[in-house]
Design a protein around this motif. Structure first.
Motif, PDB file in Angstrom:
ATOM      1  N   ARG A 149      38.650  40.082  42.518  1.00  0.00           N
ATOM      2  CA  ARG A 149      38.276  40.578  43.930  1.00  0.00           C
ATOM      3  C   ARG A 149      38.528  41.837  44.150  1.00  0.00           C
ATOM      4  O   ARG A 149      38.299  42.174  45.324  1.00  0.00           O
ATOM      5  CB  ARG A 149      38.921  39.325  44.805  1.00  0.00           C
ATOM      6  CG  ARG A 149      38.530  37.729  44.534  1.00  0.00           C
ATOM      7  CD  ARG A 149      38.822  36.985  45.721  1.00  0.00           C
ATOM      8  NE  ARG A 149      40.114  36.599  46.089  1.00  0.00           N
ATOM      9  CZ  ARG A 149      40.997  35.763  45.682  1.00  0.00           C
ATOM     10  NH1 ARG A 149      40.739  34.860  44.508  1.00  0.00           N
ATOM     11  NH2 ARG A 149      42.388  35.841  45.991  1.00  0.00           N
ATOM     12  N   GLY A 199      46.299  32.316  38.177  1.00  0.00           N
ATOM     13  CA  GLY A 199      45.251  32.796  39.187  1.00  0.00           C
ATOM     14  C   GLY A 199      45.171  34.312  39.268  1.00  0.00           C
ATOM     15  O   GLY A 199      44.481  34.886  40.085  1.00  0.00           O
ATOM     16  N   ARG A 249      43.926  36.522  37.006  1.00  0.00           N
ATOM     17  CA  ARG A 249      42.712  37.124  36.761  1.00  0.00           C
ATOM     18  C   ARG A 249      41.663  36.960  37.945  1.00  0.00           C
ATOM     19  O   ARG A 249      40.709  37.767  38.287  1.00  0.00           O
ATOM     20  CB  ARG A 249      42.096  36.051  35.666  1.00  0.00           C
ATOM     21  CG  ARG A 249      41.500  36.827  34.444  1.00  0.00           C
ATOM     22  CD  ARG A 249      41.144  35.979  33.418  1.00  0.00           C
ATOM     23  NE  ARG A 249      39.798  36.138  32.761  1.00  0.00           N
ATOM     24  CZ  ARG A 249      39.177  36.593  31.640  1.00  0.00           C
ATOM     25  NH1 ARG A 249      40.202  37.298  31.171  1.00  0.00           N
ATOM     26  NH2 ARG A 249      38.029  37.014  31.397  1.00  0.00           N
ATOM     27  N   GLU A 250      41.512  35.700  38.609  1.00  0.00           N
ATOM     28  CA  GLU A 250      40.655  35.409  39.696  1.00  0.00           C
ATOM     29  C   GLU A 250      40.908  36.453  40.947  1.00  0.00           C
ATOM     30  O   GLU A 250      39.961  36.978  41.457  1.00  0.00           O
ATOM     31  CB  GLU A 250      40.676  34.050  40.237  1.00  0.00           C
ATOM     32  CG  GLU A 250      40.177  33.087  39.200  1.00  0.00           C
ATOM     33  CD  GLU A 250      41.104  32.350  38.413  1.00  0.00           C
ATOM     34  OE1 GLU A 250      41.595  31.246  38.702  1.00  0.00           O
ATOM     35  OE2 GLU A 250      41.738  32.916  37.589  1.00  0.00           O
TER      36      GLU A 250
END
Lengths: 636, 317
Positions: free
Chosen positions: A564, A557, A559-560
């Motif tokens: 942001r 997770g 990369r996600e």
């Protein structure tokens, strides 16, 4: 120049006062400094423990010279503690010391030169040196005082040894207790608690020794009461859950025992050795042994041999030792022998900074190896996590038949902090040795084609005879050089990391889950980073941080998460080129080690702010780096 | 090492079975035809069969080199590890599992060069195992380089004008290490003596170091030629406490009565390299054995939990 005149803020001890000024504080940082052997560390440890028991947040860091007995009264030879005490939890060593007790002016000067003291710090200093017979010493004192008085320190001379003569003939050894007494009055510590800890510290000595130390404690307390005009009150909240106080190396040792480990193979290396000192003292009571091998390589070999034979074994070292163990780690990867390696990192390369913190072994832990040798790397961020990491490490090593490297560092190793007493679980201690016969037809590397996992064979099991080999091999452990076999072996060993990653969660975010800047850290810097992030957030900035426990495989997770935030920057205690340095370009700039990894695994343009100061990062410096990063982002 | 101290047994013992040579046969050996390792393998298998060692409770740990392939050709547990590092692994195995029969197999490069430090310390630890050094006096697997035991003047690919220095003497070196407890020499071309030496080493309680002179048909045949052709260049060390092999008595007229308990005599005999001396140079079972000295009784999970709780009490606030 006469140090006692001019712009000096130095004062003789204040007149006795029955109404000291009582300051209520949310936190305070103090340092106790002496020549090695004068007991500043013991004084600091007892003060820290007493404060923790009373319910203050505490973080204690040792200040250690690299030598055992460096020349007395030398600025680089100071030994002691920094203790940061707070109303709430304390997660790092802070920025500057607010109060310093120094046994001589040279060790004080050493800390002054490192910008360790707050500008308005209170300095309590032994003043016998001002009137020494030796002219050289008197001159040193004068010169040091001239330097020290350029700052706004409030310097208070204390006749430590003279006062101690009341109780002992040779006060050099006793004045640490005098100082402890003094600090007890200043910080309103519970004397009974302190007396009890002192008694325990000297429990192996005679009752007279304990009595003498108690007497010194009282002398210091009374002197402070009679001569000082200030007192600090840091509100305490006695802990509501059971707590323990240890340093990180003790936590590693306790974790090893709680994880059911039975053999610690090691070779002496700073700052890892104290794990084996502690285990050497208690391990045999648990049925375990510390094997001090002839060298780092043999330590790895003995641990691997023991693990292969069905015991839970680990080896503990620091960076140079990890380098020496590299080939054996590759063998354990290839032969799929469970192995836990603890690397208590220090400054490098080469002998580097043996007693000082650094986070420079990350890439070595992941990649230093001949050929492709996937292994698990985890980095505890707190002392409590040092304990937990050992349990996790054993479990992963055995489940995945792999090598787990636990990266701690000198800051965790010697830092002392209260942490929640763990609830022990008997499953952690389960015996791995299963001597039941291997079912007919099962092969020693019967890899599940999806997961790469296979059943572990242990000598003694009928029907399991095979030769483990570091050569390329097939599922029967038969040496084979064909292209398919090697490709398959590499694939299966690598697959295990992906399977493990599948079981991991994305790392928690400190602050909002989106914003302008995300700071990413790993290891012992967590407390300092989060404190710095809190400060910038209090200024209204949209900054958050995340801290990675798993470095190989990486948390999912990322990369996600990175997407942001406007910018992502690592903060690490390792070297990176300053972007503005001569010859440095975006192409050739060498980055912090986590930054390399994150760029490779996420394809995000991760920046870094890293330093190798030989001390833990200070929140204020991270704070400044974050501000710089934000302003650069807005005005590139 | 045959009669393991019962207090050390943690996991069991060999169950009586009728093992045959076939029960110890592993993969088909891939050594060169004429390699001395074939004969050594046969002697090892014979030892396992004669002593009826349970294959699943026997571990052969080796390093890297031609000789270190030996575990693959046995059907026991094997650990074919790193160059020079057989001894630390074997030490780890025996230290944690005194109930297993442990053998370390090394070459001269393994033992006397890259792993020389471990050799010295394993000798001093005196962990109960058999350490076989298969000494062909050359690097074979890497194709003909000088080893520490290569005779002076012998040419190789790395020292084509002949080895520069006198060879290291593995027997003298081992005999110089404090706590050494068993030092013997034998050769691959005297099978009866080889077997008798392996048996004596196996039955010794402690670290039994055996140097086996071993022919390499590719790179060092000439080194051993004179010993094969001229029996007078060999001397058997004979003693009732050592080994005496009547069947080779006719072959080798030179026989020296040597008491293996006499360390000074052992050192003197080892120092003289004018002849190949086969036999037990030194044996002393009274030396401390590390795995016994360090033995701590295993503790149950309950005991450990209770002790750990007490340990946490010490750190409690």
């Amino acid at each position: 120049m006469d140090a006692h005149t001019g712009a000096s803020t130095m004062a003789a001890p204040p007149e006795p006062t029955s109404h000291p000024r009582l300051l209520r504080l949310a936190e305070h940082t103090l340092e106790i400094l002496s020549d090695p052997g004068e007991g500043a560390q013991k004084c600091g440890q007892i003060f820290g423990e007493a404060s923790a028991r009373m319910g203050n947040g505490v973080w204690t860091v040792e200040i250690i010279p690299a030598e055992i007995q460096p020349p007395a009264r030398s600025p680089a030879g100071g030994s002691g503690n920094r203790i940061r005490v707070g109303q709430g939890p304390v997660t790092n060593w802070g920025d500057h010391a607010n109060l310093v007790v120094a046994f001589n002016e040279q060790v004080l000067l050493g800390r002054h030169d490192l910008d360790a003291l707050a500008d308005d710090a209170i300095v309590l200093i032994e003043n016998r040196w001002a009137s020494e017979d030796d002219e050289v010493i008197r001159k040193q004192w004068e010169s040091a005082m001239a330097q020290l008085t350029t700052r706004n320190y409030r310097i208070i001379e204390v006749p430590m040894e003279t006062e101690c003569l009341e109780v002992v003939d040779a006060p050099r050894k006793g004045k640490n207790m005098f100082v402890l007494g003094m600090l007890c009055w200043i910080y309103r510590r519970d004397l009974e608690t302190v007396r009890e800890i002192v008694a325990r510290q000297f429990r192996k000595k005679s009752a007279e020794v304990v009595e003498m130390n108690h007497a010194l404690l009282d002398v210091g307390y009374r002197w402070a009461e009679a001569h000082l005009d200030f007192q600090f009150d840091i509100p305490c909240t006695p802990p509501s859950v059971p707590m323990v106080v240890t340093n990180g190396n003790q936590a590693v040792a306790l974790g090893a025992i709680a994880a059911g480990m039975e053999l610690c193979a090691m070779y002496p290396i700073t700052p890892a050795t104290s794990v084996s000192h502690y285990l050497g003292d208690i391990f045999e009571r648990f049925g375990g042994i510390v094997h001090q091998a002839e060298d780092e390589i043999a330590a790895a070999g003995v641990a691997i041999g023991a693990s292969y034979a069905g015991k839970v074994a680990f080896t503990v070292t620091s960076g140079p030792g990890l380098a020496l163990k590299t080939e054996f780690i590759g063998l354990a990867v290839m032969g799929e022998v469970p192995l836990v390696v603890v690397d208590v990192q220090r400054g490098g390369p080469s002998t580097g900074l043996p007693t000082k913190v650094e986070q420079s072994d990350l890439l070595a832990a992941l990649f230093a190896q001949a050929g492709d040798a996937p292994r698990v790397v985890i980095a505890p961020a707190t002392i409590e996590e040092c304990f937990n990491a050992m349990i996790t490490a054993r479990r992963i090593a055995e489940t995945f038949r792999c090598v787990v490297i636990v990266l701690t560092d000198a800051n965790l190793a010697t830092g002392v902090q209260p942490w929640i007493r763990p609830e022990l679980d008997r499953r952690w201690l389960a015996d791995p040795v299963d001597q039941a016969a291997v079912p007919n037809g099962v092969r020693p590397y019967e890899w599940d084609p999806n997961t790469g996992l296979s059943r572990r064979f242990i000598p003694g099991q009928p029907g399991g005879m095979h030769t483990l080999t570091g050569l390329a091999h097939d599922e029967r452990s038969t040496v084979a050089y064909t292209p398919d076999v090697h490709q398959r072996g590499c694939e299966m060993r690598s697959r295990k990391l992906a399977v493990l990653q599948n079981a991991l969660k994305p790392p928690p975010v400190h602050g909002d889950s989106d914003g302008d800047l995300l700071i990413v850290g790993w290891g012992s810097t967590k407390g300092a980073i989060e404190e710095a992030v809190d400060r910038v957030r209090a200024e209204g900035q949209r900054v958050s941080s995340t801290h990675l426990t798993f470095l190989s495989p990486m948390h999912p997770g990322l990369r996600e998460l990175f997407a942001r935030f406007g910018k992502v920057m690592t903060v690490e205690i390792n070297y990176s080129d300053a972007p503005t340095a001569p010859y440095i370009t975006q192409e050739n700039r060498r980055l912090g080690q986590l930054a390399w990894l994150l760029r490779a695994s996420t394809l995000v343009d991760v920046d870094c702010w890293t330093k190798v100061p030989g001390e833990p990062l200070r929140p204020a410096r991270i704070h400044a780096a974050i501000r710089d990063a934000l302003s650069h982002e807005r005005n590139p | 090492m045959s009669d393991c101290d019962c207090s050390l047994l943690v996991l069991g013992e060999d169950e009586a079975q009728d093992y045959t040579m076939q029960d110890y046969a592993g993969a088909m050996p891939r050594w060169c035809p004429g390699c001395g390792d074939h004969g050594i393998l046969t002697s090892v298998q014979r030892l396992l069969e004669e002593e009826q060692l349970a294959p699943e409770r026997t571990v052969f740990v080796s390093g890297i080199g031609c000789s270190s392939r030996l575990p693959h050709y046995l059907k026991t547990y094997g650990f074919h590890g790193l160059h020079g590092r057989a001894l630390p692994v074997a030490t780890g195995v025996k230290l944690s599992r005194p109930d297993l029969h442990v053998f370390a197999v090394m070459g001269d490069g393994d033992c006397c060069s890259i792993g020389a430090g471990h050799w010295m310390h394993a000798t001093r630890y005196n962990v109960d195992m058999v350490a076989l050094m298969l000494d062909n006096e050359i690097y074979g697997l890497t194709k003909n380089q000088t080893s520490p035991t290569t005779p002076q003047g012998h040419p190789s690919n790395t020292q084509p004008r002949g080895s520069y220095l006198p060879p290291l003497n593995p027997l003298s070196a081992t005999l110089g290490i404090s706590n050494a407890s068993f030092v013997a020499q034998t050769s691959d071309w005297v099978p009866a003596h080889l077997y008798a030496t392996l048996r004596a080493a196996y039955r010794h309680r402690g670290f039994a170091f055996v140097r086996i002179l071993q022919r390499c048909p590719q790179y060092s045949t000439k080194i051993f030629d004179s010993f094969l052709r001229d029996p007078s260049r060999t001397e058997l060390l004979i003693h009732e406490r050592g080994i005496d092999v009547p069947e080779v008595a006719d072959l080798y007229p030179n026989r020296r009565r040597h008491d293996p308990s006499d360390l000074d005599a052992a050192r003197a005999v080892a120092q003289d390299t004018s002849m190949a001396r086969l036999g037990v140079f030194y044996q002393n079972e009274s030396h401390p054995r590390y795995e016994e000295t360090r033995h701590v009784p295993p503790h149950s999970v309950d005991e450990r939990l209770e002790l750990l709780t007490a340990e946490f009490d010490r750190h409690a606030i």
